[in-house]
Design an enzyme around this catalytic site. Structure first.
Site, mmCIF file in Angstrom:
data_model
loop_
_atom_site.group_PDB
_atom_site.id
_atom_site.type_symbol
_atom_site.label_atom_id
_atom_site.label_comp_id
_atom_site.label_asym_id
_atom_site.label_seq_id
_atom_site.Cartn_x
_atom_site.Cartn_y
_atom_site.Cartn_z
ATOM 1 N N ASP A 95 21.181 35.891 -49.081
ATOM 2 C CA ASP A 95 22.611 36.141 -48.965
ATOM 3 C C ASP A 95 23.040 35.897 -47.521
ATOM 4 O OD1 ASP A 95 25.163 37.237 -49.632
ATOM 5 O OD2 ASP A 95 24.150 38.516 -51.103
ATOM 6 N N ASP A 196 28.507 34.697 -48.872
ATOM 7 C CA ASP A 196 29.424 35.796 -49.155
ATOM 8 C C ASP A 196 30.868 35.389 -48.812
ATOM 9 O OD1 ASP A 196 29.495 38.732 -49.761
ATOM 10 O OD2 ASP A 196 30.357 38.856 -47.755
ATOM 11 N N GLU A 250 30.502 32.466 -52.818
ATOM 12 C CA GLU A 250 31.289 33.508 -53.480
ATOM 13 C C GLU A 250 32.740 33.301 -53.079
ATOM 14 O OE1 GLU A 250 31.642 38.328 -53.854
ATOM 15 O OE2 GLU A 250 31.503 37.373 -51.916
ATOM 16 N N HIS A 324 26.229 42.943 -58.390
ATOM 17 C CA HIS A 324 26.204 44.242 -57.719
ATOM 18 C C HIS A 324 27.592 44.785 -57.414
ATOM 19 C CE1 HIS A 324 26.860 41.241 -54.730
ATOM 20 N NE2 HIS A 324 27.213 42.169 -53.861
ATOM 21 N N ASP A 325 28.631 44.018 -57.700
ATOM 22 C CA ASP A 325 30.003 44.482 -57.451
ATOM 23 C C ASP A 325 30.742 44.824 -58.737
ATOM 24 O OD1 ASP A 325 29.808 44.061 -54.688
ATOM 25 O OD2 ASP A 325 30.475 41.977 -54.856
HETATM 26 C C1 NOJ Z 1 31.164 40.462 -51.410
HETATM 27 C C2 NOJ Z 1 29.914 41.217 -51.689
HETATM 28 O O1 NOJ Z 1 29.426 40.828 -52.926
HETATM 29 C C3 NOJ Z 1 30.284 42.685 -51.630
HETATM 30 O O2 NOJ Z 1 29.245 43.512 -52.088
HETATM 31 C C4 NOJ Z 1 30.681 42.999 -50.220
HETATM 32 O O3 NOJ Z 1 31.147 44.320 -50.153
HETATM 33 C C5 NOJ Z 1 31.793 42.068 -49.732
HETATM 34 N N1 NOJ Z 1 31.554 40.702 -50.077
HETATM 35 C C6 NOJ Z 1 31.923 42.139 -48.245
HETATM 36 O O4 NOJ Z 1 30.810 41.525 -47.640
#
Ligand code: NOJ
Length: 553
Positions: A95, A196, A250, A324-325
């Site tokens: 990541d 990210d 992402e 994970h989000d």
């Molecule tokens: C996306 C990540 O997936 C998330 O977990 C994170 O809080 C934010 N970006 C900020 O880095």
């Protein structure tokens, strides 16, 4: 290994497997799990950040980009992981959090101490003449996006937590420093990179939005044209110089048109992107911190838009329900009480047979669910806790706020991996940093591996099908039944074969009218989770039943 035939597994190291007894997962835990992952059949493991970090945002607040947080292990452990994974034909994807760094990072600390060179690493702005913040932008985790910069009269931008300072990509020294980080990991043998929130690196106009937190505001700093220039530069300076690197960006609040730009091969940017629109179909008026049944027609419309739109111009999607989000998709879109197997396998089939690269999030392959923590104290995530407070401040009652958190919190997917029916689900011998879900005694890896026809075996099958059938990895995509209230359907096709997918997204049996369809051709069942065997013009699907048929042309 190509993006078309591969499947990527996401391991959230903090919650995956603890080998030291400190209650947090670690790199050795991932190494110990490689045989399990090889058995599943995946090609690459994406690991969330394990770098030194004060953990305000679980490692997405990095204080040293080229080291390993001792709680996760050492650089040698990462080298060992890369080698051991490689022996099993598995690549490691790391990541890269390049939009912001931790305020504990040396760069920020030097900037705070007055070093002008490092001050230019961040977006530092004075208040407006009327004394208000430089802009009215809202942080994605709630509250204003600007924080006072030490004892100065400046503010620094932080689109996420106040401990995550946005990096000034306009400064070539910042870009070079970040490219060095990427090369550092590639030189160690990393085969994949997940970037990210890459599409928000290009802040250009620091002007007020019409409404804080609105879509119009996000558009001010998202997908700006300069982002594409920088992504091309990033490729030239880093992964473009290495063989066979898989990249995924992402993308926060992006569009198909932008998605094509990021991923069409001739643009020399990325292999694929994550977009999230399909996971916002249970947001009331776009607000995540609300509850409503998911809008199935909207879900299908969005998936169709991305499948068709991206394929039209050579774009490529990452395919996923979980990460994970996100809360667990089976808890969100199905019935994990009455139809746990059907729900998990239906969702998996519907997404894996689409055009793109599928991602499996840890525990998904055994049907892990939301943990349903019963008190707010059980939650740890910064976004969750901020928004709980925001809900209370708005006058929402504690019980209603908790119900919303239970449904939407990111901790839903971060509860520890359930390895066995033993203490703490076999995740740790210590006290887990986040509570294990109560259902671990029945939902766990040991149990899953013992079942011949369980969810795990089904995932093995799905992952293999993508490798065996070019129609899945490369075929075209066309939706069916977009207006049907409970059925998802689509056709994949290449010169040799046609594949038909039908999925019932609800808990009632449903008849599918296929009288307009050529059911008399020689279709055979390819995979399914229920009783349907043959394609007929009036097909009955059981609750959450999914079936895919294939035929030679
Ligand atoms: C996306 C990540 O997936 C998330 O977990 C994170 O809080 C934010 N970006 C900020 O880095």
């Amino acid at each position: 290994m190509t993006k078309e035939t591969m499947t990527i597994y996401q391991a959230y190291p903090k919650s995956f497997k603890d080998t030291t007894g400190d209650g947090m997962g670690d790199i050795q835990g991932v190494i110990q799990s490689l045989d399990y992952l090889e058995r599943l059949g995946i090609d690459m493991i994406w690991l969330n950040p394990f770098y030194p970090s004060p953990q305000y945002d679980n490692g997405y607040d990095i204080s040293d980009y080229t080291a390993v947080d001792p709680r996760y292990g050492t650089l040698e452990d990462v080298d060992q992981l890369i080698q051991e994974a490689d022996k099993r034909g598995i690549g490691i994807m790391l990541d890269m959090v390049l939009n912001h760094c931790s305020t504990y990072h040396d760069w920020f600390q030097k900037a705070l101490a007055g070093d002008k060179y490092y001050q230019d690493f961040f977006y530092l702005k004075p208040a407006k003449p009327d004394g208000s913040l430089p802009t009215n932008w809202e942080s994605k985790f709630g509250g204003p996006a600007w924080e006072p910069f030490g004892e100065t009269d400046l503010y620094y931008l932080r689109l996420y937590d106040l401990h995550q300072a946005d990096l000034n990509w306009h400064n070539p020294h910042v870009r070079q420093a970040l490219y060095e980080v990427v090369r550092f990991w590639l030189d160690r043998g990393v085969k994949g990179l997940r970037f990210d929130v890459l599409n928000v690196i290009g802040k250009v106009d620091f002007v007020d939005s019409q409404e804080p937190g609105s879509a119009q505001e996000k558009a001010l700093y998202t997908d700006t044209p300069i982002v594409h220039e920088w992504v091309q530069e990033l490729k030239r300076e880093t992964f473009g110089q290495y063989e066979g690197i898989v990249t995924v960006g992402e993308m926060s609040s992006t569009s198909v048109a932008e998605g094509i730009k990021y991923t069409a091969p001739q643009r020399e940017e990325l292999d694929m992107i994550f977009s999230f629109h399909h996971l916002k179909v249970d947001y009331q008026e776009g607000d995540k911190w609300t509850q409503m049944p998911f809008d199935f027609l909207e879900l299908k419309r969005i998936l169709d838009e991305w499948q068709v739109g991206m394929s039209r111009e050579g774009g490529w999607n990452a395919l996923f329900w979980n990460n994970h989000d996100q809360p667990r998709a089976n808890s969100r879109f199905g019935d994990v009480v009455n139809y746990p197997y059907e729900t998990a396998t239906m969702l998996a089939t519907a997404i894996h047979l689409m055009r793109g690269t599928p991602y499996v999030y840890q525990g998904e392959e055994i049907g892990m669910t939301n943990p349903d923590y019963s008190t707010i104290e059980a939650f740890q995530d910064i976004e969750t806790l901020n928004n709980y407070q925001i809900l209370l401040d708005k006058g929402v009652s504690e019980s209603e706020a908790l119900a919303i958190i239970q449904a939407k919190s990111r901790d839903n997917s971060r509860s520890p991996m359930q390895w066995s029916a033993g203490a703490h689900a076999g995740f740790t011998t210590g006290q887990p940093w986040l509570a294990v879900a109560d259902n671990y005694s029945t939902i766990n890896v040991e149990q899953a591996l013992a079942e011949e026809d369980g969810i795990f075996a089904y995932y093995q099958n799905l992952i293999q099908l993508r490798k065996d059938y070019p129609v899945i990895s490369q075929g075209s995509y066309r939706s069916l039944f977009l207006d049907h209230p409970s059925i998802m359907g689509y056709i994949r096709e290449d010169e040799n074969q046609q594949l038909l997918l039908l999925a019932n997204f609800y808990g009632d049996p449903v008849q599918v009218d296929l009288s307009d369809f050529q059911v008399d051709l020689a279709w055979r069942k390819l995979i399914g989770n229920g009783p349907v065997e043959d394609l007929t013009d009036r097909l009955e699907l059981e609750p959450y039943e999914v079936v895919a048929f294939i035929r030679e042309k």
